[in-house]
Motif scaffolding. Structure first.
Motif, PDB file in Angstrom:
ATOM      1  N   LEU A 271       4.809  -2.831  -0.979  1.00 20.88           N
ATOM      2  CA  LEU A 271       4.228  -3.474   0.192  1.00 20.88           C
ATOM      3  C   LEU A 271       2.877  -2.831   0.474  1.00 20.88           C
ATOM      4  N   GLY A 272       1.853  -3.639   0.690  1.00 21.09           N
ATOM      5  CA  GLY A 272       0.534  -3.139   1.047  1.00 21.09           C
ATOM      6  C   GLY A 272       0.227  -3.425   2.501  1.00 21.09           C
ATOM      7  N   ILE A 273      -0.356  -2.443   3.196  1.00 24.97           N
ATOM      8  CA  ILE A 273      -0.721  -2.572   4.602  1.00 24.97           C
ATOM      9  C   ILE A 273      -2.246  -2.557   4.706  1.00 24.97           C
ATOM     10  N   TYR A 274      -2.830  -3.607   5.272  1.00 27.70           N
ATOM     11  CA  TYR A 274      -4.280  -3.759   5.375  1.00 27.70           C
ATOM     12  C   TYR A 274      -4.675  -4.046   6.819  1.00 27.70           C
ATOM     13  N   THR A 275      -5.938  -3.768   7.135  1.00 29.25           N
ATOM     14  CA  THR A 275      -6.549  -4.297   8.346  1.00 29.25           C
ATOM     15  C   THR A 275      -7.891  -4.912   7.982  1.00 29.25           C
ATOM     16  N   ASP A 276      -8.289  -5.903   8.786  1.00 30.23           N
ATOM     17  CA  ASP A 276      -9.605  -6.531   8.605  1.00 30.23           C
ATOM     18  C   ASP A 276     -10.154  -6.878   9.981  1.00 30.23           C
ATOM     19  N   ASP A 277     -10.916  -5.944  10.554  1.00 28.60           N
ATOM     20  CA  ASP A 277     -11.653  -6.234  11.785  1.00 28.60           C
ATOM     21  C   ASP A 277     -13.094  -5.792  11.526  1.00 28.60           C
ATOM     22  N   ASP A 278     -13.810  -6.614  10.813  1.00 32.61           N
ATOM     23  CA  ASP A 278     -15.161  -6.395  10.281  1.00 32.61           C
ATOM     24  C   ASP A 278     -15.135  -5.714   8.913  1.00 32.61           C
ATOM     25  N   ILE A 279     -14.170  -4.814   8.665  1.00 32.57           N
ATOM     26  CA  ILE A 279     -14.069  -4.140   7.375  1.00 32.57           C
ATOM     27  C   ILE A 279     -12.649  -4.297   6.854  1.00 32.57           C
ATOM     28  N   LEU A 280     -12.501  -4.769   5.624  1.00 33.99           N
ATOM     29  CA  LEU A 280     -11.192  -4.874   4.991  1.00 33.99           C
ATOM     30  C   LEU A 280     -10.803  -3.507   4.438  1.00 33.99           C
ATOM     31  N   MET A 281      -9.647  -2.994   4.887  1.00 35.48           N
ATOM     32  CA  MET A 281      -9.222  -1.666   4.471  1.00 35.48           C
ATOM     33  C   MET A 281      -7.752  -1.675   4.050  1.00 35.48           C
ATOM     34  N   LEU A 282      -7.446  -0.963   2.979  1.00 37.90           N
ATOM     35  CA  LEU A 282      -6.078  -0.678   2.598  1.00 37.90           C
ATOM     36  C   LEU A 282      -5.676   0.650   3.225  1.00 37.90           C
ATOM     37  N   HIS A 283      -4.529   0.660   3.895  1.00 41.42           N
ATOM     38  CA  HIS A 283      -4.078   1.877   4.562  1.00 41.42           C
ATOM     39  C   HIS A 283      -2.900   2.537   3.868  1.00 41.42           C
ATOM     40  N   GLN A 284      -1.939   1.731   3.444  1.00 46.46           N
ATOM     41  CA  GLN A 284      -0.738   2.297   2.840  1.00 46.46           C
ATOM     42  C   GLN A 284      -0.190   1.341   1.789  1.00 46.46           C
ATOM     43  N   THR A 285       0.432   1.898   0.765  1.00 47.51           N
ATOM     44  CA  THR A 285       1.306   1.129  -0.114  1.00 47.51           C
ATOM     45  C   THR A 285       2.671   1.797  -0.091  1.00 47.51           C
ATOM     46  N   ILE A 286       3.707   0.980  -0.077  1.00 44.83           N
ATOM     47  CA  ILE A 286       5.058   1.460   0.160  1.00 44.83           C
ATOM     48  C   ILE A 286       5.976   0.888  -0.914  1.00 44.83           C
ATOM     49  N   PRO A 287       6.688   1.700  -1.699  1.00 41.98           N
ATOM     50  CA  PRO A 287       7.652   1.160  -2.662  1.00 41.98           C
ATOM     51  C   PRO A 287       8.744   0.364  -1.947  1.00 41.98           C
ATOM     52  N   THR A 288       9.132  -0.743  -2.551  1.00 40.81           N
ATOM     53  CA  THR A 288      10.166  -1.608  -1.977  1.00 40.81           C
ATOM     54  C   THR A 288      11.249  -1.854  -3.018  1.00 40.81           C
ATOM     55  N   ASP A 289      12.293  -2.589  -2.621  1.00 38.11           N
ATOM     56  CA  ASP A 289      13.235  -3.110  -3.599  1.00 38.11           C
ATOM     57  C   ASP A 289      12.475  -4.000  -4.574  1.00 38.11           C
ATOM     58  N   LYS A 290      13.050  -4.228  -5.742  1.00 33.12           N
ATOM     59  CA  LYS A 290      12.350  -4.974  -6.778  1.00 33.12           C
ATOM     60  C   LYS A 290      12.130  -6.440  -6.383  1.00 33.12           C
ATOM     61  N   SER A 291      11.069  -6.992  -6.943  1.00 36.09           N
ATOM     62  CA  SER A 291      10.723  -8.410  -6.782  1.00 36.09           C
ATOM     63  C   SER A 291      10.577  -8.836  -5.329  1.00 36.09           C
ATOM     64  N   PRO A 292       9.723  -8.131  -4.571  1.00 39.49           N
ATOM     65  CA  PRO A 292       9.474  -8.554  -3.191  1.00 39.49           C
ATOM     66  C   PRO A 292       8.655  -9.840  -3.158  1.00 39.49           C
ATOM     67  N   TRP A 293       8.756 -10.565  -2.051  1.00 39.42           N
ATOM     68  CA  TRP A 293       7.935 -11.776  -1.918  1.00 39.42           C
ATOM     69  C   TRP A 293       7.577 -12.060  -0.461  1.00 39.42           C
ATOM     70  N   ALA A 294       8.497 -12.600   0.308  1.00 39.94           N
ATOM     71  CA  ALA A 294       8.173 -13.054   1.666  1.00 39.94           C
ATOM     72  C   ALA A 294       7.997 -11.871   2.611  1.00 39.94           C
ATOM     73  N   LEU A 295       7.126 -12.088   3.625  1.00 41.82           N
ATOM     74  CA  LEU A 295       6.787 -11.033   4.586  1.00 41.82           C
ATOM     75  C   LEU A 295       6.735 -11.592   5.999  1.00 41.82           C
TER      76      LEU A 295
END
Length: 375
Positions: A271-295
């Protein structure tokens, strides 16, 4: 998401050296390097790179909450959104709209659409449906339909020479649309389709979402699955925003509060956590169960929920601290393709293999996350 959560994400990203600049980074077109980097750190990565599609789930054993059987063409629904207390469920060439009770009694309002239309989004009391050709037939390019949740119809449109398959409505009234068939996006600034501007992004927009930001323009981002990239759109200045590679196979995205975005890496299982308020930033990536899709973002509990097609579960993650924490899991129907969460915290998940509409009451979701779950 309140400012405090967004600010804490920024602080966490800076202190852990994972904050990424909003300019297009070197190698954004090359997911192979990402795969090598992840393999070197011991992450499990699927063999394919980019071009992610949902994995096929095993049969579901015991889905939580209530499962509403959907009839006819709606049985294999692929998308769900919510505007107020109205759900929109899309399956192929049919779009059904109504309250939960309407779906329980098989009495939701249905609109005939084009099977090639893209995923729906929602802003306020309006659903947004992008279509590559007019639903009513004829020429004239693509059409974005703005559908009133309380009085659904297909009369409010934005039209341009683009095969729209993704679109959002901002809180300030702009409509931004893109296509999985051609690059760039178009922004409409008024009700007249002629008041529009093409923004060069050089990327196709497979899925697009928007998040309001207090005191600033809405964050608008889209993904291109072939290149496994997440791209921002600075629509107020008629230019592309930042672009970042998302893992090795971005699957889907969802919007949270105040410029927060969630992305699933279906091939890299994270899972990737981003923000975009003038600047697109990646904050965290988090291992999940296999084959993730819907959020889906849980505003009530400030949690990120993500489905796994391998386990038929959705996982809830707390993201406000430096180390992402798995808070709990809930069993789902098979082949969850889309989720949404209402303001009370009730979770709605849709199966595209005929398992129906799953409704997980807020109290059940809360019980699942009362104690941090073990990975």
């Amino acid at each position: 998401m309140k400012k405090s959560l967004r600010n804490s994400l920024v602080a966490v990203a800076a202190s852990s050296s994972i904050l990424l600049a909003s300019c297009t980074p070197p190698g954004v077109e090359d997911p192979q390097k990402q795969a090598q980097d992840q393999a070197g750190s011991g992450q499990t990565v699927s063999g394919a790179l980019g071009k992610a599609t949902p994995a096929v789930s095993p049969a579901s054993a015991n889905p939580a909450g209530e499962v509403v059987k959907l009839e006819g063409r709606l049985a294999k629904a692929s998308d769900i959104e919510m505007a107020g207390d109205v759900l929109a469920v899309r399956a192929g060439d049919q779009l059904a709209l109504g309250t939960v009770d309407k779906f329980r009694t098989n009495s939701a309002t249905t609109l005939e659409i084009n099977a090639n239309c893209g995923d729906i989004t929602a802003t306020g009391d309006t659903f947004v449906l992008p279509c590559p050709v007019p639903i009513e037939g004829g020429a004239g390019g693509g059409v974005i339909y703005l559908i009133d949740a309380k009085n659904p119809g297909l009369k409010d449109t934005r039209r341009a020479d683009m095969k729209f398959t993704s679109a959002v409505l901002t809180t300030s009234g702009e409509v931004v649309g893109g296509s999985s068939e051609e690059p760039d996006v178009i922004v409409f600034r008024g009700t007249d389709s002629s008041d529009s501007k093409k923004i060069t992004t050089s990327r196709k927009a497979d899925e697009m979402v928007a998040s309001p930001v207090s005191g600033s323009r809405d964050g608008v981002v889209f993904i291109e699955r072939d290149k496994t990239v997440i791209q921002g759109v600075d629509y107020t200045n008629n230019r592309a925003g930042g672009a970042l590679r998302m893992g090795v196979g971005v699957g889907s995205i969802a919007a949270g509060d105040d410029g927060l975005f969630l992305a699933s890496d279906a091939l890299g299982h994270q899972l990737g956590i981003y923000t975009d308020d003038d600047i697109l930033m990646l904050h965290q990536t988090i291992p999940t169960d296999k084959s993730p899709w819907a959020l889906a973002w849980d505003t009530q509990r400030k949690l990120a929920w993500i489905s796994s097609n391998e386990t038929n579960k959705i996982q809830a993650f707390k993201i406000s601290s430096g180390v992402p924490e798995l808070q709990g899991t809930v069993d789902t129907v098979a082949n969850v393709r889309s989720m949404t969460i209402d303001s009370d915290g009730t979770i709605y998940a849709i199966s595209d293999s005929g398992d129906g509409l799953q409704i997980i009451p807020a109290k059940d979701a809360a019980a699942a996350v009362e104690k941090p779950a073990q990975p």
